[in-house]
Scaffold this motif. Sequence first.
Motif, PDB file in Angstrom:
ATOM      1  N   ASP A  13      -5.585  -1.395  -4.858  1.00  0.00           N
ATOM      2  CA  ASP A  13      -5.017  -1.941  -3.628  1.00  0.00           C
ATOM      3  C   ASP A  13      -5.954  -3.004  -3.061  1.00  0.00           C
ATOM      4  O   ASP A  13      -6.938  -2.681  -2.400  1.00  0.00           O
ATOM      5  CB  ASP A  13      -4.795  -0.808  -2.616  1.00  0.00           C
ATOM      6  CG  ASP A  13      -3.871  -1.230  -1.497  1.00  0.00           C
ATOM      7  OD1 ASP A  13      -3.586  -2.432  -1.402  1.00  0.00           O
ATOM      8  OD2 ASP A  13      -3.434  -0.349  -0.731  1.00  0.00           O
ATOM      9  N   GLU A  14      -5.650  -4.243  -3.315  1.00  0.00           N
ATOM     10  CA  GLU A  14      -6.472  -5.369  -2.847  1.00  0.00           C
ATOM     11  C   GLU A  14      -7.959  -5.136  -3.051  1.00  0.00           C
ATOM     12  O   GLU A  14      -8.737  -5.189  -2.107  1.00  0.00           O
ATOM     13  CB  GLU A  14      -6.220  -5.632  -1.359  1.00  0.00           C
ATOM     14  CG  GLU A  14      -4.906  -6.321  -1.106  1.00  0.00           C
ATOM     15  CD  GLU A  14      -4.729  -6.631   0.364  1.00  0.00           C
ATOM     16  OE1 GLU A  14      -5.637  -7.223   0.944  1.00  0.00           O
ATOM     17  OE2 GLU A  14      -3.686  -6.261   0.917  1.00  0.00           O
ATOM     18  N   GLN A  61      -7.744   0.345  -0.332  1.00  0.00           N
ATOM     19  CA  GLN A  61      -7.915  -0.969   0.285  1.00  0.00           C
ATOM     20  C   GLN A  61      -9.275  -1.090   0.968  1.00  0.00           C
ATOM     21  O   GLN A  61      -9.836  -2.165   1.079  1.00  0.00           O
ATOM     22  CB  GLN A  61      -6.777  -1.191   1.294  1.00  0.00           C
ATOM     23  CG  GLN A  61      -6.532  -2.635   1.627  1.00  0.00           C
ATOM     24  CD  GLN A  61      -5.204  -2.848   2.327  1.00  0.00           C
ATOM     25  OE1 GLN A  61      -4.369  -1.951   2.427  1.00  0.00           O
ATOM     26  NE2 GLN A  61      -4.987  -4.045   2.816  1.00  0.00           N
ATOM     27  N   SER A  87       0.838  -1.205   0.000  1.00  0.00           N
ATOM     28  CA  SER A  87       0.000   0.000   0.000  1.00  0.00           C
ATOM     29  C   SER A  87       0.869   1.250   0.000  1.00  0.00           C
ATOM     30  O   SER A  87       0.584   2.218  -0.699  1.00  0.00           O
ATOM     31  CB  SER A  87      -0.908   0.018   1.222  1.00  0.00           C
ATOM     32  OG  SER A  87      -1.798  -1.062   1.182  1.00  0.00           O
TER      33      SER A  87
HETATM   34 MG   LIG Z   1      -2.155  -2.603   2.147  1.00  0.00          MG
END
Ligand SMILES: [Mg+2]
Lengths: 265, 319
Positions: free
Chosen positions: B211-212, B135, B101
Motif C-alpha cells: 500500500d503506497e 501505508q 487501501s
Molecule cells: Mg490508502
Amino acid sequence: MNIRLDSRLMRVLAPTLVGLLGLALWQLAVTAYDVPFYLVPSPALVLKTLVQDAALLFGSLGVTLRVTAWALASAVVFGVLLAFLFVQSRLLELSLFPYAVLLQVTPIVAIAPLIIIWVSDPAIALVICATIVAIFPIISNTTTGLRSVDPGLAEFFRLCKAGRWQTLVRLRIPSALPYFFAGLKVSGGLALIGAVVAEFVAGTGGTASGLAYQILLAGLQLNIPRLFAALLLITLAGVAIFFLVSVLAHLALRRWHESELRSEP
Amino acid sequence: MQARPLRCRTGQMTKGSKHDVQQGEFQHGIWHYGNIYVTIYADQTGFSSPERRLSLAAVAIDIDGVSRTYPNGLRAIERVDLRVQAGEFVTLLGPSGCGKSTLLRMIAGLVPPTAGAIRLQPFAPGRAPLSYVFQSPTLMPWASVARNVRLPLELADMPEAEIARHVGEALALVGLADVADFYPRELSGGMQMRVSIARALVNDAPLLLMDEPFGALDEITRGRLDQEIRALWARRALTVLFVTHSVTEAVFLSTRVIVMAPRPGRILGEVSIAEAHPRADGFRLTPRFAEYCARLTELLALGGAGEDDLPGRPSGAFV
Ligand SMILES: [Mg+2]
Ligand SMILES: Nc1ncnc2c1ncn2[C@@H]1O[C@H](COP(=O)(O)OP(=O)(O)OP(=O)(O)O)[C@@H](O)[C@H]1O
C-alpha cells in the motif's frame, strides 16, 4: 560560563541550592528567635540526633523498608495478574474493576485495624495494608497499557497468524511497559505511605519497631529531635524509592519511549 | 444527452470533467492506440474483461462483486470485480480516498466485504499466504530494526539459523544492513518505510500486497527500489498487488494498471503495460512510456477530480 537551564548540572544544582537555602534560613530563625528544641529543633540538632540514635533509627528504617518492599512486590505481582485477567475477559473486568476502585477509595486507616485483628502475624498484616494502598495504580495503568496497542501493529500480528500468547508477550506487554512504569512510580511512594500509616494504626499491636512506631513514641515522649530525624529518614526513603523506580523505567524504556528520551544538551 | 464516444486510434481520448460527465456515459470496450490496450468499464455489470475468461487455476486473487460500506454509510468500494493472475504485477492507481487501501485490506482479510466474495489462490500449509506493507511503517518502537524484520519469521517458528539469513538478505535488499541495530525512532521516515518493506519481503509469501510503500521515499531510492521489487517479483515468481498515486511508478512497475475512481470507489478501467522484463531505467525516457502515462492520465480524468492533483492534468504532461 553559559549554563543551559535544562542541562544535567542545573537539574541537580537548582533544587540543591533551594534546599540549602531553606535549611540555612531554618537554622538562622531557630537560633535568632531562640525557639525551644522541643518545639522546632534546628537542622543541626536533627542531624546530631540522627547520628546519636543511628542504631535505633536505622534498624527501624530497615523494618519499614522491608514492609514497603514486600508490599510493592505483591502490588506488582497481583496488580499485573489482575490486569492480565482484565484484558483477557471484558466480563471479568466489568465485574471486578469497581471493587478495585472501592478498595482504592476506602481510607486505609479505616480498614487497617480490621486487617490487624484478622491477620495474626503483624508483619503480614502491615504488608497487606500497604499492598492495598499501592496496588491500584498498577492495576489501572497496566490494564490501560495492555489495551493501548497500536491498531496497525495488532493487524500485522493478525496477518502473521500470531496466537494469543505470542500477541500478549510480543505486543501487549511491550506496549504496556511505559504505562506500567508510570504506575510503578506512583505505587512505590504509596507502598511506603501505606506501610507507615498501617504501622501508626497498629501502634503497639504492630511490629513495634518500624519508623512510624518511633515517631509515635518520640511524640509521646516529646523527643521532638528524634521525631524529626525519623521523619527525615522516611522522606529520604521515599525519594530513594522514587529514584530507583525511575532508574528502572529509564533502563527499560530509554531507547524507544518518548517519556525517557532527553533532548540533547 | 448525447454520449461522448472516445475517439480511438488517434491517440486522443475525450476527457470529461467532473461537471459535464456522469458515470455510464463512456463507451465501454477495449480500445487500442497503436499497440497500447486500454479497457474501459462503463459500469461494473454486464461487462466481462478478457481475463475473466482465464482458467481459474492461474488466478491468485479473485474479487467477485465486492462492496464495502463503512458503518458511517460511506461507500468505500462499490461492486468491484477484479481477477489477478498468479505472477502478475498489478497496480491500483487512483486519487486519494478512492478505496485502494480498503480493497487491499479486504484482500488481506483485515476487513470483511459487505457484499461479494474474495478468493485467494490455495497456498501451501505452514507457509505465509501473503505479505502486506501498510501505508505507514507500523513498526514496533521497542525493537531494533533487525528484530522488527525478523518478527514474521519468529512468529512462524522458523529455525534461528534460517531467520538470520533471511533477515540479512531482506535488510540488504532495502539498503539498511548497516542500521540493523538502530531503533525505529532513530531512523528517518523513508528508512522506517524501508524497514517495513524488508519485514514484508522476509517471508517469501507468494502474494505481496503493498500500500503506497514508496510514497515517503526520495526519487533516487524510489527508483532503486522500483528495480529491486521488479527483480524480486521475477526471481520469486511473486504475484504483486501494488497501490500508488504515481502514474509513472505504476507504468514502470506493472504488467497491468487498474485505474480507480472515488465516490463510490470503483474500477474505471485498466491499461496493460506490455513491456518485457527487465525494464531498464531508460524505459522512463521512452516515448512509449510517455504514451502509457498519457493514457492513464486520461483514464484517471474520466473519474472526475479526486482530492488529488492527479486527474485533470492536460494529456501530454508526461511527454
Ligand atoms: Mg490508502
Ligand atoms: N475505518 C473507516 N471508517 C469509515 N470510513 C473509512 C474508514 N477507512 C476508510 N474510510 C473511507 O473510505 C474511503 C476510502 O478510503 P481508503 O483508505 O481505502 O482510500 P485510499 O484510496 O487508500 O486513499 P489514499 O490514497 O489517500 O490512501 C475514504 O473516503 C475514507 O474516508
